[in-house]
Every structure is written in structure tokens, then in C-alpha cells.
Write a protein that holds these residues in place. Structure first.
Motif, short mmCIF file in Angstrom:
data_model
loop_
_atom_site.label_atom_id
_atom_site.label_comp_id
_atom_site.label_asym_id
_atom_site.label_seq_id
_atom_site.Cartn_x
_atom_site.Cartn_y
_atom_site.Cartn_z
N ASP A 1 0.79 -1.34 0.12
CA ASP A 1 0.17 -0.01 -0.02
C ASP A 1 0.94 1.38 0.04
N MET A 2 1.57 1.44 -0.98
CA MET A 2 2.53 2.55 -1.29
C MET A 2 2.50 3.05 -2.70
N PRO A 3 2.90 4.01 -3.13
CA PRO A 3 2.81 4.73 -4.28
C PRO A 3 3.56 3.83 -5.39
N ASP A 4 4.79 3.47 -4.70
CA ASP A 4 5.52 2.78 -5.94
C ASP A 4 5.54 1.56 -5.79
N ARG A 5 4.43 0.75 -5.29
CA ARG A 5 4.10 -0.97 -5.09
C ARG A 5 2.78 -1.22 -6.04
N LEU A 6 1.74 -1.17 -5.31
CA LEU A 6 0.63 -1.82 -6.08
C LEU A 6 0.03 -0.70 -7.16
N PRO A 7 -0.09 0.46 -6.82
CA PRO A 7 -0.39 1.44 -7.98
C PRO A 7 0.53 1.33 -9.41
N LEU A 8 1.75 1.23 -8.88
CA LEU A 8 2.74 1.03 -10.05
C LEU A 8 2.52 -0.45 -10.71
N VAL A 9 2.25 -1.45 -10.16
CA VAL A 9 1.73 -2.74 -10.68
C VAL A 9 0.65 -2.73 -11.45
N ARG A 10 -0.35 -2.02 -10.83
CA ARG A 10 -1.45 -1.87 -11.72
C ARG A 10 -1.46 -1.20 -13.15
N SER A 11 -0.67 -0.01 -13.04
CA SER A 11 -0.31 0.95 -14.21
C SER A 11 0.41 -0.35 -15.29
N SER A 12 1.40 -1.01 -14.60
CA SER A 12 2.39 -1.71 -15.49
C SER A 12 1.61 -2.75 -16.10
N LEU A 13 0.92 -3.60 -15.47
CA LEU A 13 -0.02 -4.80 -15.99
C LEU A 13 -0.81 -3.99 -17.02
N LYS A 14 -1.41 -3.05 -16.98
CA LYS A 14 -2.20 -2.46 -18.16
C LYS A 14 -1.51 -2.29 -19.36
N LEU A 15 0.03 -2.08 -19.22
CA LEU A 15 0.55 -1.77 -20.43
C LEU A 15 0.76 -3.08 -21.10
N LEU A 16 0.89 -4.14 -20.37
CA LEU A 16 1.05 -5.50 -20.86
C LEU A 16 -0.32 -6.01 -21.39
N VAL A 17 -1.42 -5.52 -20.97
CA VAL A 17 -2.65 -5.84 -21.58
C VAL A 17 -2.86 -5.45 -22.78
N ALA A 18 -2.31 -3.98 -22.93
CA ALA A 18 -2.78 -3.46 -24.24
C ALA A 18 -2.02 -4.29 -25.45
N GLN A 19 -1.16 -5.19 -24.95
CA GLN A 19 -0.48 -5.83 -26.21
C GLN A 19 -0.93 -7.20 -26.39
N LEU A 20 -1.93 -7.52 -25.76
CA LEU A 20 -2.63 -8.79 -25.84
C LEU A 20 -3.35 -9.19 -27.13
N ALA B 1 -11.02 -3.99 -21.67
CA ALA B 1 -11.86 -3.14 -20.49
C ALA B 1 -12.13 -3.95 -19.34
N LYS B 2 -12.50 -5.26 -19.52
CA LYS B 2 -12.87 -6.00 -18.14
C LYS B 2 -11.67 -6.46 -17.49
N ILE B 3 -10.56 -6.59 -18.27
CA ILE B 3 -9.37 -6.90 -17.24
C ILE B 3 -8.74 -5.71 -16.63
N ASN B 4 -8.80 -4.66 -17.40
CA ASN B 4 -8.34 -3.50 -16.93
C ASN B 4 -9.09 -3.02 -15.50
N LEU B 5 -10.53 -3.29 -15.65
CA LEU B 5 -11.25 -2.97 -14.52
C LEU B 5 -11.14 -3.80 -13.32
N ALA B 6 -10.59 -5.11 -13.66
CA ALA B 6 -10.38 -5.97 -12.49
C ALA B 6 -8.94 -5.36 -11.72
N LEU B 7 -8.12 -4.93 -12.64
CA LEU B 7 -6.90 -4.60 -12.05
C LEU B 7 -7.21 -3.18 -11.44
N GLU B 8 -7.90 -2.24 -11.61
CA GLU B 8 -8.32 -1.10 -10.98
C GLU B 8 -8.71 -1.10 -9.71
N GLN B 9 -9.63 -2.33 -9.46
CA GLN B 9 -10.18 -2.59 -8.15
C GLN B 9 -9.22 -3.19 -7.05
N LEU B 10 -8.16 -3.48 -7.48
CA LEU B 10 -7.15 -4.12 -6.63
C LEU B 10 -6.86 -3.07 -5.38
#
Length: 560
Positions: free
Chosen positions: A179-198, A226-235
Motif C-alpha cells: 500500500d505505497m505509491p511505488d508498489r501496488l499502484p505501479l503494478v496496476r499501471s504496469s500490467l495495463k501496459l501488458l494488457v494493451a499488447q494482448l 476493459a474487463k481485465i483493466n477494471l479488475a486490475l483497477e479494483q485491487l
């Protein structure tokens, strides 16, 4: 930006560093003395002994003992596993950008060198092996009487569209430590970048763990972004860290959606701070090894600083036939998950091992720069049950040896009670074998094609004729890799590069920037400048002239 260095900087002593974000000085604590009561400028310049600095950190790194010189007459063969991990470089960058010098064991020369892409020639379409091998020899930049040998491997490249379908499981640590800016929020944003390549044929599952575990998103087609990103956003983060249960659930999910002939991989994103369930490295390593043999690989994405368990992140990835990366920013995530998408996900060669046998007629001593944690025994080279590094599509692997040629002054004294074999005239039979050609060494590589249990052997001579007289005459990639390797050794305070320091490293790196499409080489140059400015010995040198009056005044006050 620090000003260009004017003075020559020698290899540093063990660097002092801190881990508290509130303290931005490279000095954490200094032994008590009367000077500590004086002004900050006086403290930093009067009788400041950096060797007394106290180091405190809660991060966990695997201990490294720098490779030493080896006598060819005693140990002619060097064996190690390939490594394409890049986490060390990004972590070192994070230290420096926070105004600190990195912990010694956070610095791994091979990961820093292999962080960068190099323009090595690709294998030809009709080549029998999925990678090309190149070697070059140069005079050592820090000792003209020695040589540097570069071994370069380039994996065949694959277009993203041609990759097999991917079954990916995002395993995300959502414990309280995330629960710190350089951890879960960064992970969410990073995985969204990968989702965009799928692609539509790919699928993604999302599993989380804290006190308990949960399948947040079952296998979902890659075009349902959109469905995958929504799941990530709710973490959200909170609770303990039951990593073992999370890993087991992620593997179960990977098996449920397994694609035969496809890419089946768990991507673990965490700070590695396990505190519930099985937390010891050995049991977790055994779990990952079992699943690797079942066809599910694992890669790790590390985040955070305090309590960061890098040792575990690297071990899990190494034993999971995956790669380890450290995410210090969204830019790093873009590099790993977008620019290097195919390299990160598609494996072209498994368990790649290298073995170099040096010719005693030409080489007196050698040392491998880096790869300390990837060392193998001579016997393990031929043992197909021994796990080694995997190479992704388009990956480059670079290894550097420093060599003492025959006839040059070495580093190891002859034994008193043993014959000095290296100086004896070789027998006629030995001369015949050693005079085959100008072979400096014999290079062997073993690897498995993905899914195979039996390795293939590649052999090639390393010719002495393939040498340039000066590192400045070497190709651009050789020069840059050498600059990075030198910086890693300088940061560790190595005595093996003599007085070669930031001024020399900067000159070499600046001569080898090339096109630098993504700006990574330019960033490296800035980091070298910053590290020199942070280094306590350099700081003392730069401020000595300015502080002499203050020191004299302090001495007068003490005498009064």
C-alpha cells in the motif's frame, strides 16, 4: 546535473548508503567525535572517515563474492549459466535517484550489462541453432598489459503476431506492505501496459494474495481489455502476505487454462515480503521447480525498497524458467512489458550454459566479470538435469572475461612446493596440441529447444586474431558493455580495475552512445555522473579547497 569531473576518481571503498527516504545524504551515521557538534560543512570535510559509516537496510540481497583470478594451469575451464535478468540495473538506478549509493550485493555486473540491447548480428534463417555467437578481443582499458574477451549471444527475433497463444496468470501481492505509491499502484499501471499488447487468442487470469487468496478474474480473452483493466483497477492493499498460497492458486489457475504448445506463465508482482505460510526460500524454490517441469514458467516483477526481498524474487524466477525484473518506474515497465514483450514472454532456448576452456599456451590467468550467482561446475555443463538460464526471442547475452596473456605479469604467485608449470617449457606433444592455430580458447554452449529434455551442443574456437589493440578501436557495443561492467565494479569498490573511475567510464560510454533509440545509454551516462557526485571520496575531493578555512577555525576553537 553534476558538473563534468575534473579530477581522476579511483575505485571507491565500500560505499556508505542509507535506506530511509527522509535521509538523502550518502552517510547514515558517523562515529561520535567533537566534530559532530559543528556545522554540517565542517562535519563533511573535517576528519570524516567513511569506513566508519553504519549501514542499515531491511532489504534482502543474495550475498556476492566477486570472481577472483584463476590460473589456467590449475583451472583452465570456466562454466556458467546464461542470464537475461535485468533487475539489478533498475534497482541500482532507484538507489542513485534517491540520492544513495547502492548496497554492494544489489550490484550484479552481468545484469547491468545485459540490461541494454546490443546490435549483434542475428542468426541466419537456415542456421541450425536459434541464436548466433560472436566473440571479440581487446586490450583492457584499465590495464594495457591485459585483454578483455567479449562473448556475445543474440537470440532469433520473433514478430509479436507470430508468437504462440499466451495463457498468463497475473499474481499480485495485495498485502499491507504493497500500500505505497511505488508498489501496488505501479503494478496496476504496469500490467495495463501488458494488457494493451494482448491478442484475442491470448488469455489472462488475475489472482491476488494477502491474508488469503482470491481469483479476481478467471481466464479472460485478451481482446476484453476493459474487463481485465477494471479488475486490475479494483485491487486494494491490506493484510498479511501468504505468498505460498498465492503461488499455489496461481499455478492451479494456469493449469486450468493451459494452452498446449502455447506460452503458459505466471507473472508474480510483489515486494517479496512474505510473512504467512511457507516463507523459506528452499520450499518455495521446490514448488516452482515442480511446476516448471509441468510446463508452467514463472517470471517476477519486483517493486518497493524497505523490506524488499530481491534474493527471493531472483531465485523464484531463475528456478521458474522465467526472468527477474525490478520496476522502479512506469518507464521501466514499458521497457520490459512493451518494448521487450516478445523477449519477456517467448522462450527460444532453455537451460543455456556456457563453458570456456582457455589455451595455456596463450593465456596465463583469467577472471569472469559478474555471473557469480550463475556459476556451474564443470560436470554440470553436461548434466541435462541442471537448470540454467533461458533465452527469449531477440534477447542478447553478453559475458566479459579479463585475461592475462602468457608472458605478462600475473596476479597469483607460484606455489613453493609445486613445480611452476606455467613457466616450464611445454612438451612436444603439448606444443602440437597448443599450436593448432591461434586459438585463445574453446567455447562450448549447451541448450535445449523448448519442451525438450535433451540438450544440444554448440562449439566454436575463440581466435586471437580477432583482436583490436585498444578498446577505443572495438565496436560500439563492446565499448559500451565494457563501460557498464567497469561502473558495476567501481560501485562495488573493486580493486580489480585499478584506478579506473567515473572520468574514464564516462569517456568510454560517451564514445559508444550510438543511435540510442530509447535513451537508455544517455540515462546511464547521467547515472555515472550522479554516482560520482554522491561518492564520499569524490565529495571530499571536490569540497576540500572550499572548507580548509572552516577546518582551521574549528581547530582553533577546540584549542581554546
Amino acid at each position: 546535473m553534476p558538473q563534468p569531473l575534473e579530477a581522476h576518481v579511483s575505485a571507491p571503498p565500500p560505499p556508505a548508503y542509507i535506506v530511509s527516504p527522509a535521509e538523502m545524504s550518502p552517510v547514515s551515521k558517523v562515529a561520535n567525535s567533537p566534530m559532530q557538534q559543528m556545522s554540517r560543512s565542517v562535519q563533511e570535510n573535517a576528519k570524516l572517515d567513511m569506513s566508519q559509516a553504519s549501514v542499515t537496510t531491511t532489504a534482502k540481497y543474495q550475498k556476492i563474492q566477486e570472481n577472483s583470478w584463476k590460473l589456467v594451469t590449475e583451472e583452465p575451464v570456466s562454466t556458467f549459466s546464461a542470464d537475461v535478468d535485468t533487475g539489478s540495473y533498475a534497482n541500482v538506478r532507484r538507489f542513485i535517484q534517491q540520492g544513495q549509493l547502492p548496497a554492494h550485493d544489489a550490484i550484479r555486473a552481468e545484469e547491468m550489462v545485459n540490461y541494454f540491447s546490443y546490435d549483434y548480428a542475428l542468426p541466419k534463417k537456415d542456421d541450425a541453432h536459434p541464436f548466433s555467437v560472436h566473440t571479440q578481443l581487446s586490450a583492457s582499458p584499465w590495464n594495457a598489459s591485459r585483454q578483455l574477451l567479449r562473448i556475445a549471444i543474440k537470440g532469433k527475433d520473433l514478430a509479436k503476431e507470430t508468437l504462440p497463444a499466451a495463457n498468463l496468470v497475473f499474481l499480485v501481492d495485495v498485502s499491507g506492505s504493497m500500500d505505497m505509491p511505488d508498489r501496488l499502484p505501479l503494478v496496476r499501471s504496469s500490467l495495463k501496459l501488458l494488457v494493451a499488447q494482448l491478442r484475442p487468442q491470448d488469455r489472462v487470469s488475475l489472482v491476488t494474495y494477502a491474508n488469503g487468496t482470491r481469483v479476481v478474474l478467471p481466464a479472460t480473452a485478451g481482446d476484453q481489455k476493459a474487463k481485465i483493466n477494471l479488475a486490475l483497477e479494483q485491487l486494494s492493499a491490506g493484510g498479511g502476505t501468504n505468498g505460498e498460497a498465492g503461488i499455489k492458486l496461481a499455478y492451479a489457475q494456469a493449469h486450468a487454462g493451459k494452452i498446449q504448445g502455447g506460452i503458459n506463465r505466471v507473472l508474480l508482482a510483489t515486494d517479496g515480503d512474505l510473512n504467512i505460510g511457507v516463507t523459506n526460500d528452499r520450499d518455495l524454490k521446490a514448488l516452482v521447480e515442480r511446476e516448471r517441469k509441468a510446463g508452467i514458467s514463472l517470471s517476477t516483477l519486483g517493486v518497493g525498497d524497505d523490506n524488499y526481498n530481491e534474493a527471493l524474487m531472483k531465485k523464484l524466477a531463475n528456478n521458474g524458467d522465467g526472468s527477474y525484473h525490478y520496476l522502479d518506474s512506469l518507464q521501466e515497465a514499458h521497457k520490459v512489458l512493451v518494448n521487450e514483450y516478445t523477449s519477456t514472454l517467448a522462450t527460444i532456448a532453455q537451460d543455456l550454459k556456457l563453458q570456456v576452456e582457455f589455451n595455456p599456451a596463450l593465456v596465463k590467468e583469467y577472471r569472469l566479470i559478474g555471473y557469480e550467482l550463475r556459476a556451474l561446475t564443470r560436470e554440470q555443463f553436461n548434466d541435462d538435469k541442471v537448470d540454467a538460464g533461458d533465452i527469449g526471442a531477440g534477447h542478447t547475452v553478453t559475458a566479459l572475461y579479463e585475461i592475462v596473456p602468457k608472458g605478462s605479469k600475473g596476479n597469483i604467485d607460484a606455489l613453493r612446493y609445486q613445480p611452476n608449470i606455467s613457466d616450464k617449457a611445454p612438451s612436444k606433444e603439448t606444443q602440437n596440441k597448443e599450436a593448432l592455430s591461434d586459438e585463445l580458447a574453446w567455447l562450448k554452449l549447451r541448450y535445449k529447444t523448448p519442451g525438450s529434455e535433451q540438450s544440444q551442443l554448440v562449439e566454436t574456437p575463440i581466435k586471437q586474431t580477432n583482436m583490436v589493440d585498444n578498446i577505443k578501436s572495438a565496436d560500439q557495443d563492446f565499448r559500451f558493455a565494457t563501460a557498464v561492467a567497469a561502473w558495476a565494479q567501481w560501485l562495488r569498490g573493486s580493486s580489480l580495475i585499478a584506478n579506473y573511475g567515473p572520468k574514464d567510464i564516462l569517456a568510454l560510454a560517451n564514445s559508444a552512445r550510438g543511435s540510442d533509440r530509447f535513451g537508455h545509454r544517455a540515462e546511464f551516462i547521467r547515472l555515472v555522473e550522479l554516482s560520482a557526485a554522491l561518492h564520499p571520496v569524490q565529495a571530499k575531493q571536490l569540497s576540500k579547497k572550499q572548507t580548509k578555512p572552516a577546518v582551521a577555525e574549528t581547530a582553533a576553537l577546540e584549542s581554546d
